[in-house]
Design an enzyme around this catalytic site. Structure first.
Site, PDB file in Angstrom:
ATOM      1  N   GLU A 294       0.832  -1.204   0.000  1.00 50.11           N
ATOM      2  CA  GLU A 294       0.000   0.000   0.000  1.00 50.11           C
ATOM      3  C   GLU A 294       0.871   1.260   0.000  1.00 50.11           C
ATOM      4  O   GLU A 294       0.692   2.168   0.806  1.00 50.11           O
ATOM      5  CB  GLU A 294      -0.980   0.000   1.172  1.00 50.11           C
ATOM      6  CG  GLU A 294      -2.247   0.782   0.855  1.00 50.11           C
ATOM      7  CD  GLU A 294      -3.350   0.640   1.894  1.00 50.11           C
ATOM      8  OE1 GLU A 294      -4.394   1.290   1.704  1.00 50.11           O
ATOM      9  OE2 GLU A 294      -3.189  -0.115   2.880  1.00 50.11           O
TER      10      GLU A 294
ATOM     11  N   TYR B 232      -0.119  -7.716  -1.622  1.00 51.44           N
ATOM     12  CA  TYR B 232      -1.159  -6.915  -0.973  1.00 51.44           C
ATOM     13  C   TYR B 232      -2.486  -7.455  -1.500  1.00 51.44           C
ATOM     14  O   TYR B 232      -2.945  -7.091  -2.576  1.00 51.44           O
ATOM     15  CB  TYR B 232      -0.968  -5.432  -1.294  1.00 51.44           C
ATOM     16  CG  TYR B 232      -2.035  -4.517  -0.738  1.00 51.44           C
ATOM     17  CD1 TYR B 232      -2.585  -4.738   0.516  1.00 51.44           C
ATOM     18  CD2 TYR B 232      -2.490  -3.426  -1.465  1.00 51.44           C
ATOM     19  CE1 TYR B 232      -3.563  -3.905   1.026  1.00 51.44           C
ATOM     20  CE2 TYR B 232      -3.464  -2.577  -0.966  1.00 51.44           C
ATOM     21  CZ  TYR B 232      -3.992  -2.820   0.280  1.00 51.44           C
ATOM     22  OH  TYR B 232      -4.970  -1.996   0.794  1.00 51.44           O
TER      23      TYR B 232
ATOM     24  N   ASP C 129       0.336  -7.919   3.446  1.00 49.97           N
ATOM     25  CA  ASP C 129      -1.007  -7.728   3.999  1.00 49.97           C
ATOM     26  C   ASP C 129      -1.943  -8.647   3.231  1.00 49.97           C
ATOM     27  O   ASP C 129      -2.292  -8.387   2.083  1.00 49.97           O
ATOM     28  CB  ASP C 129      -1.408  -6.260   3.836  1.00 49.97           C
ATOM     29  CG  ASP C 129      -2.830  -5.974   4.291  1.00 49.97           C
ATOM     30  OD1 ASP C 129      -3.522  -6.917   4.723  1.00 49.97           O
ATOM     31  OD2 ASP C 129      -3.248  -4.809   4.191  1.00 49.97           O
TER      32      ASP C 129
ATOM     33  N   ASN D  43      -4.989  -9.457   4.272  1.00 50.14           N
ATOM     34  CA  ASN D  43      -6.369  -8.997   4.460  1.00 50.14           C
ATOM     35  C   ASN D  43      -7.318 -10.077   4.979  1.00 50.14           C
ATOM     36  O   ASN D  43      -8.484 -10.131   4.577  1.00 50.14           O
ATOM     37  CB  ASN D  43      -6.895  -8.386   3.159  1.00 50.14           C
ATOM     38  CG  ASN D  43      -6.799  -6.864   3.179  1.00 50.14           C
ATOM     39  OD1 ASN D  43      -7.108  -6.233   4.180  1.00 50.14           O
ATOM     40  ND2 ASN D  43      -6.360  -6.285   2.073  1.00 50.14           N
TER      41      ASN D  43
ATOM     42  N   ASP E  44      -1.525   2.443  10.036  1.00 50.38           N
ATOM     43  CA  ASP E  44      -2.511   1.678  10.808  1.00 50.38           C
ATOM     44  C   ASP E  44      -2.108   0.212  10.923  1.00 50.38           C
ATOM     45  O   ASP E  44      -2.721  -0.549  11.679  1.00 50.38           O
ATOM     46  CB  ASP E  44      -3.918   1.818  10.219  1.00 50.38           C
ATOM     47  CG  ASP E  44      -4.003   1.490   8.742  1.00 50.38           C
ATOM     48  OD1 ASP E  44      -2.942   1.393   8.076  1.00 50.38           O
ATOM     49  OD2 ASP E  44      -5.130   1.356   8.218  1.00 50.38           O
TER      50      ASP E  44
END
Length: 262
Positions: free
Chosen positions: A35, A105, A144, A146, A241
């Site tokens: 990201e 990602y 990531d 997710n 985050d």
């Protein structure tokens, strides 16, 4: 060998929140980003001559994107799965002498699950891709992904049962990936550790109270398990985050055969 993976949620913003200090302190052999939200030429990272940088930019501005910064020169670099491109910049594969590194990602299913079908189809293609790589040499996957795989991987499992990132369908895809011959390195070392998270909402005091999800991973081919030394979560590192996740390994000097091969 030390590897770091971090979803920086916009590298330009993260650069103003201590990214380079953490990068230098981490002193990783391979440092992976997700990201990045960049287009080519929007940042110039001066990280030292020992590092090589590889970037996969999304076609859409300010969206997605991955990067690998490495002290070890790769034999080849690939920027997608089926083709050597990835319109959303979600995938980078670096081939090294003894292993492949895949920085990913994974697409988000979205809050309303409007992208869940695409996400599940993408997961099937990704698993096939990793198995193809694994048939040649071992694979290290980071990024990531997710999804919080098990109830232990998020704070409020019951209230999130059908939410994006914790749907039965997404969790089942992670199960199938691990069953295809891959190891969740953090759970390899810490199978019962609770309150170990890598992402927190920006809502007030959520991170302070550690109401989080573990959705950032290092996976490896199962035959790399003997080379694993430790897997860590740098939860105190701010700037995004998400927080960085780390993998420490012995140098992989011998290419072993895939499970089940002659």
């Amino acid at each position: 060998m030390k590897l770091v993976s971090w979803n920086v949620n916009g590298l330009r913003a993260c650069l103003n929140k201590g990214f380079q200090q953490y990068f230098q302190e981490a002193d990783a052999d391979i440092f992976c980003l997700q990201e990045t939200k960049l287009q080519e030429g929007q940042v110039c990272l001066e990280l030292g001559e020992e590092y090589r940088q590889y970037w996969n930019y999304a076609e859409k501005k300010g969206y997605s994107g991955t990067a690998v910064i490495t002290k070890i020169q790769p034999l080849s670099v690939r920027y997608g799965m089926e083709e050597d491109r990835e319109p959303e910049g979600r995938l980078l594969t670096l081939e090294f002498d003894a292993f492949y590194l895949v920085n990913v990602y994974t697409p988000n299913a979205r809050r309303d699950l409007s992208r869940l079908d695409y996400r599940l189809e993408w997961e099937d293609r990704f698993r096939t891709y990793l198995k193809q790589l694994d048939s040649v040499k071992p694979v290290i996957i980071c990024g990531d992904m997710n999804v919080a795989h098990q109830e232990i991987d998020l704070k409020n499992a019951k209230s999130n049962q059908n939410n994006s990132g914790f749907t039965p369908e997404e969790r089942e895809k992670m199960t199938r990936l691990l069953e295809a011959g891959f190891v969740d390195t953090f759970r390899h070392f810490y199978p019962d550790r609770t309150d170990a998270y890598t992402w927190w909402s920006y809502m007030p005091k959520v991170r302070e109270r550690n109401i989080g999800w573990r959705i950032d991973y290092f996976l490896t081919s199962s035959r790399l398990a003997p080379f694993l030394v430790d897997a860590c979560i740098d939860s105190e590192v701010m700037g995004s985050d998400h927080c960085p996740v780390l993998l420490m390994m012995q140098d992989v000097a011998v290419v072993t055969s895939p499970a089940g091969s002659a």
